[in-house]
Write an enzyme that holds these catalytic residues in place. Structure first.
Site, PDB file in Angstrom:
ATOM      1  N   CYS A  78     -38.104   4.535 -39.030  1.00  0.00           N
ATOM      2  CA  CYS A  78     -37.079   4.018 -39.946  1.00  0.00           C
ATOM      3  C   CYS A  78     -35.811   3.563 -39.206  1.00  0.00           C
ATOM      4  O   CYS A  78     -35.853   2.541 -38.527  1.00  0.00           O
ATOM      5  CB  CYS A  78     -36.811   5.059 -41.016  1.00  0.00           C
ATOM      6  SG  CYS A  78     -36.290   4.310 -42.539  1.00  0.00           S
ATOM      7  N   HIS A 175     -41.400   7.627 -43.060  1.00  0.00           N
ATOM      8  CA  HIS A 175     -41.044   8.945 -42.496  1.00  0.00           C
ATOM      9  C   HIS A 175     -42.254   9.860 -42.361  1.00  0.00           C
ATOM     10  O   HIS A 175     -42.507  10.672 -43.245  1.00  0.00           O
ATOM     11  CB  HIS A 175     -40.010   9.617 -43.412  1.00  0.00           C
ATOM     12  CG  HIS A 175     -38.638   9.076 -43.264  1.00  0.00           C
ATOM     13  ND1 HIS A 175     -37.675   9.656 -42.460  1.00  0.00           N
ATOM     14  CD2 HIS A 175     -38.066   7.976 -43.801  1.00  0.00           C
ATOM     15  CE1 HIS A 175     -36.567   8.952 -42.512  1.00  0.00           C
ATOM     16  NE2 HIS A 175     -36.769   7.927 -43.320  1.00  0.00           N
ATOM     17  N   GLU A 177     -42.580  12.434 -40.656  1.00  0.00           N
ATOM     18  CA  GLU A 177     -42.200  13.844 -40.453  1.00  0.00           C
ATOM     19  C   GLU A 177     -41.987  14.573 -41.779  1.00  0.00           C
ATOM     20  O   GLU A 177     -41.807  15.775 -41.800  1.00  0.00           O
ATOM     21  CB  GLU A 177     -40.932  13.921 -39.572  1.00  0.00           C
ATOM     22  CG  GLU A 177     -39.619  13.584 -40.251  1.00  0.00           C
ATOM     23  CD  GLU A 177     -39.403  12.092 -40.525  1.00  0.00           C
ATOM     24  OE1 GLU A 177     -40.316  11.281 -40.259  1.00  0.00           O
ATOM     25  OE2 GLU A 177     -38.319  11.748 -41.032  1.00  0.00           O
TER      26      GLU A 177
HETATM   27  N1  GLN Z   1     -31.407   2.451 -44.578  1.00  0.00           N
HETATM   28  C1  GLN Z   1     -31.187   3.061 -43.307  1.00  0.00           C
HETATM   29  C2  GLN Z   1     -30.462   2.103 -42.363  1.00  0.00           C
HETATM   30  O1  GLN Z   1     -30.583   0.916 -42.499  1.00  0.00           O
HETATM   31  C3  GLN Z   1     -32.477   3.528 -42.677  1.00  0.00           C
HETATM   32  C4  GLN Z   1     -33.154   4.486 -43.598  1.00  0.00           C
HETATM   33  C5  GLN Z   1     -33.908   5.589 -42.956  1.00  0.00           C
HETATM   34  O2  GLN Z   1     -33.860   5.801 -41.752  1.00  0.00           O
HETATM   35  N2  GLN Z   1     -34.579   6.339 -43.786  1.00  0.00           N
HETATM   36  O3  GLN Z   1     -29.797   2.565 -41.506  1.00  0.00           O
END
Ligand code: GLN
Length: 214
Positions: A78, A175, A177
């Site tokens: 992410c 995610h 994890e």
């Molecule tokens: N929306 C977050 C960002 O752009 C990332 C989201 C996440 O890591 N779950 O920084």
């Protein structure tokens, strides 16, 4: 074999728990010294802008870029994936550029900041047949809007890549994890083991070469 988990902000503890469940020690990385002796790195999800600022102010940005270029295996989830991308939509020049993909932050629509979906991951096939789907949790996830020709897609959601691999880098827009399914972490740890074996082999070859020239 120990794994460094970038522990500036975000979901780093959850990754440490997964590693512990697999019997692998984790090191919380907050300063460059913490990187010493790590066989692989995990960049967790969280808030990209905060993580980037902290990585710069703690002197971690350049060491991370260098280690990534040298081939250390990295699992990025992410926000971690966003930080590794070649280009972040609307924020050019602000990422580590270790993975040849372009991303758009928070791009899965205003109404669905978060969702859960089963993913087919053919790479997880087992001898007895096709793999069980991976239950992926997306939280304000980035969209991968371009992939380079050296990037392999391990899983897609509605025709768009959400798990990609390029050399030493594994990038996931969800995610892993947060589920009890450790397959992506186990897959990453395999890459770490292979990398370590290669390094030991290269070192032995270099020592042999040196000894034969004496
Ligand atoms: N929306 C977050 C960002 O752009 C990332 C989201 C996440 O890591 N779950 O920084």
């Amino acid at each position: 074999m120990k794994i460094g988990v970038l522990a500036l902000q975000g979901a780093f503890r959850e990754h440490e728990e997964v590693l512990a469940s697999l019997g692998i020690p984790a090191v919380e990385v907050r300063q460059p010294e913490d990187l010493h002796g790590c066989g692989g790195l995990i960049l967790p999800g969280g808030e990209t802008t905060t993580q980037r600022k902290l990585a710069h102010s703690y002197g971690l940005w350049d060491p991370l870029a260098r280690l990534g270029r040298q081939g250390i295996p990295i699992l990025a989830t992410c926000a971690g994936l966003i930080l590794l991308a070649k280009c972040i939509d609307g924020e050019p020049g602000s990422s580590l550029e270790l993975l040849d993909v372009d991303v758009r932050r928070n791009a899965y629509g205003r109404q669905v900041f978060s969702f859960e979906t089963p993913l087919a991951v053919p790479r997880f096939a087992v001898a007895s047949g096709p793999p069980d789907p991976f239950r992926a949790i997306f939280i304000r996830a980035p969209r991968i809007v371009r992939i380079g020709q050296d990037v392999s897609v391990l899983a897609s959601h509605e025709g768009e890549p959400v798990a990609v691999e390029q050399g030493n880098i594994l990038g996931l827009s969800f995610h892993p994890e947060l589920t009890q399914d450790n397959r992506f972490h186990a897959y990453f740890l395999e890459a770490v083991r292979r990398h370590k074996t290669t390094q030991v082999g290269q070192m032995q070859a270099a020592v042999g070469d040196y000894a034969s020239r004496k």
